[in-house]
Design a protein around this motif. Structure first.
Motif, mmCIF file in Angstrom:
data_model
loop_
_atom_site.group_PDB
_atom_site.id
_atom_site.type_symbol
_atom_site.label_atom_id
_atom_site.label_comp_id
_atom_site.label_asym_id
_atom_site.label_seq_id
_atom_site.Cartn_x
_atom_site.Cartn_y
_atom_site.Cartn_z
ATOM 1 N N GLY A 1 0.829 -1.208 0.000
ATOM 2 C CA GLY A 1 0.000 0.000 0.000
ATOM 3 C C GLY A 1 0.856 1.248 0.000
ATOM 4 N N ASP B 1 0.878 5.489 1.314
ATOM 5 C CA ASP B 1 0.267 6.610 2.027
ATOM 6 C C ASP B 1 1.196 7.817 1.936
ATOM 7 O OD1 ASP B 1 2.327 6.086 3.787
ATOM 8 O OD2 ASP B 1 1.043 5.154 5.300
ATOM 9 N N GLU B 2 0.976 8.810 2.773
ATOM 10 C CA GLU B 2 1.776 10.031 2.673
ATOM 11 C C GLU B 2 3.243 9.811 3.041
ATOM 12 O OE1 GLU B 2 -0.059 9.742 6.732
ATOM 13 O OE2 GLU B 2 -0.791 9.606 4.667
ATOM 14 N N THR B 3 3.538 8.723 3.737
ATOM 15 C CA THR B 3 4.930 8.459 4.136
ATOM 16 C C THR B 3 5.685 7.608 3.118
ATOM 17 O OG1 THR B 3 4.281 6.495 5.411
ATOM 18 C CG2 THR B 3 4.329 8.621 6.571
ATOM 19 N N MET C 1 -0.817 1.363 7.781
ATOM 20 C CA MET C 1 -1.060 2.420 6.795
ATOM 21 C C MET C 1 -1.538 3.684 7.508
ATOM 22 S SD MET C 1 -0.633 1.257 3.598
ATOM 23 C CE MET C 1 -1.808 2.156 2.601
ATOM 24 N N GLY C 2 -1.063 4.827 7.038
ATOM 25 C CA GLY C 2 -1.499 6.091 7.586
ATOM 26 C C GLY C 2 -2.873 6.478 7.069
ATOM 27 N N ALA C 3 -3.362 7.593 7.545
ATOM 28 C CA ALA C 3 -4.685 8.062 7.133
ATOM 29 C C ALA C 3 -4.667 8.398 5.641
ATOM 30 C CB ALA C 3 -5.075 9.293 7.939
ATOM 31 N N GLY C 4 -5.705 7.980 4.940
ATOM 32 C CA GLY C 4 -5.810 8.248 3.509
ATOM 33 C C GLY C 4 -4.947 7.344 2.658
ATOM 34 N N GLY C 5 -4.428 6.283 3.260
ATOM 35 C CA GLY C 5 -3.591 5.336 2.514
ATOM 36 C C GLY C 5 -4.403 4.527 1.518
ATOM 37 N N GLN C 6 -3.717 4.016 0.493
ATOM 38 C CA GLN C 6 -4.372 3.247 -0.564
ATOM 39 C C GLN C 6 -3.697 1.886 -0.710
ATOM 40 O OE1 GLN C 6 -3.836 4.927 -4.447
ATOM 41 N NE2 GLN C 6 -4.775 3.187 -5.516
#
Length: 355
Positions: free
Chosen positions: A150, A152-154, A167-172
């Motif tokens: 996945g 995410d922003e990181t 997974m962070g918030a808003g991860g795909q």
């Protein structure tokens, strides 16, 4: 002074001509709405299987090495393509450009893994090589089936267990293990499939007709004699193996980008056997034969789905009949006569032009 046309050049020209004519006819039929949606759905996968058949023919027919793990390289290209297109969805808005990048990266990844696998594997020959490549294909299938990946922003996160993936918030999620890779943006087109076939023909035919190609054939025909004249057998086998894997990876990326989701079970032993059947029925070392057999044998079982339980029986019967017909000495003799006549026609035209 003009170069004389040989049988190989005539066959190469015939292959390019046949592929181009088929593409133009199908495009005209689509523009006039005379192709059903079912047939349209067959076009891109058929292109992918044609590339797979040509690439495997390079390894099996030209190099003389039996590989049963070609679906593994196809899977590497497919999942790499899915990951690349997901990562570039915002950076590269143009779908065609994103598809081209995905195919190139998928091919490079498959070629690189083919090189690493080839270092120990190509020390083997015959049945031993076939068994090891079979094991490689199954290993790759199981890796794909248990991969969780996945973004995410990181950055990108990958693990072989869903419990270890944070997974962070808003991860795909891009690949979800046994639940397959879903949410794929369909980017593949028939035109891109046609372009990939032409690229594959260019690479394979130029390799076959080059000095390296003649060395690869020499290794296939007599390994000991090739070594005695200074040919590096391992290096040329590796070249054929890596080029074959690279093209299979590109075909895998094209195939994956034609569907909304792909599953690891698609790239199993049965797929490798199907590709090998295309090569054998088309003729070992016969590129044009691989194109025709891959097209017919892919579309045939799909077109007979309405027959339900009988379609695979009919498919098996067709395979037997085609095998008997293809390997008949009379058929081979007739094909040789046709090729000789075509060569004679071109030579007469060439002689008249020179005069």
């Amino acid at each position: 002074m003009k170069k004389r046309l040989t049988k190989d050049k005539i066959m190469n020209m015939s292959t390019y001509t046949l592929v181009t004519v088929a593409f133009v006819i199908l495009q005209l039929l689509m523009s006039q709405g005379k192709l059903s949606s079912t047939m349209k759905g067959f076009l891109v996968p058929a292109c992918a299987y044609i590339v797979l058949a040509i690439s495997l023919n390079l390894l099996v027919g030209i190099c003389g090495e039996l590989s049963l793990g070609h679906a593994g390289f196809m899977g590497i290209g497919a999942f790499t393509g899915v990951i690349v297109t997901a990562l570039l969805s915002t950076a590269v808005p143009n779908g065609i450009m994103r598809l081209v990048i995905a195919m190139v990266v998928g091919g490079v990844m498959a070629g690189a893994i083919g090189f690493l696998i080839g270092i120990p594997v190509l020390r083997l020959r015959g049945d031993y090589l076939a068994i090891v490549t079979l094991a490689f294909g199954e290993i790759m299938k199981n890796i794909f089936g248990n991969l969780y990946l996945g973004i995410d922003e990181t950055g990108l996160h990958a693990t072989m267990s869903s419990a270890g993936l944070t997974m962070g918030a808003g991860g795909q999620m891009i690949v979800s293990g046994p639940r397959d890779a879903t949410g794929i943006t369909k980017l593949s087109t028939f035109a891109m499939g046609f372009a990939l076939i032409l690229f594959t023909l260019f690479v394979v035919q130029n390799l076959i007709n080059s000095r390296e190609g003649r060395a690869i054939k020499a290794v296939r025909d007599n390994r000991i004699a090739a070594e005695s004249v200074g040919i590096n057998v391992t290096a040329f086998r590796m070249k054929a193996f890596v080029v074959s894997a690279f093209l299979a990876g590109m075909a895998g990326a094209l195939y994956a980008m034609n569907y909304g989701s792909i599953t690891a079970s698609k790239f199993n032993f049965n797929t490798s056997i199907n590709i090998l059947v295309f090569v054998v029925l088309g003729g070992m070392g016969n590129i044009l034969g691989s194109i025709i057999s891959a097209t017919v044998l892919y579309i045939l079982p799909e077109a007979m789905r309405g027959l339900q339980d009988y379609r695979m029986i009919l498919y098996a019967v067709v395979l037997i009949v085609v095998m008997l017909f293809t390997w008949s000495p009379k058929v081979k003799e007739a094909m040789s006569v046709v090729t000789d006549k075509l060569a004679g026609i071109f030579k007469k035209k060439e002689a008249g032009t020179n005069e």
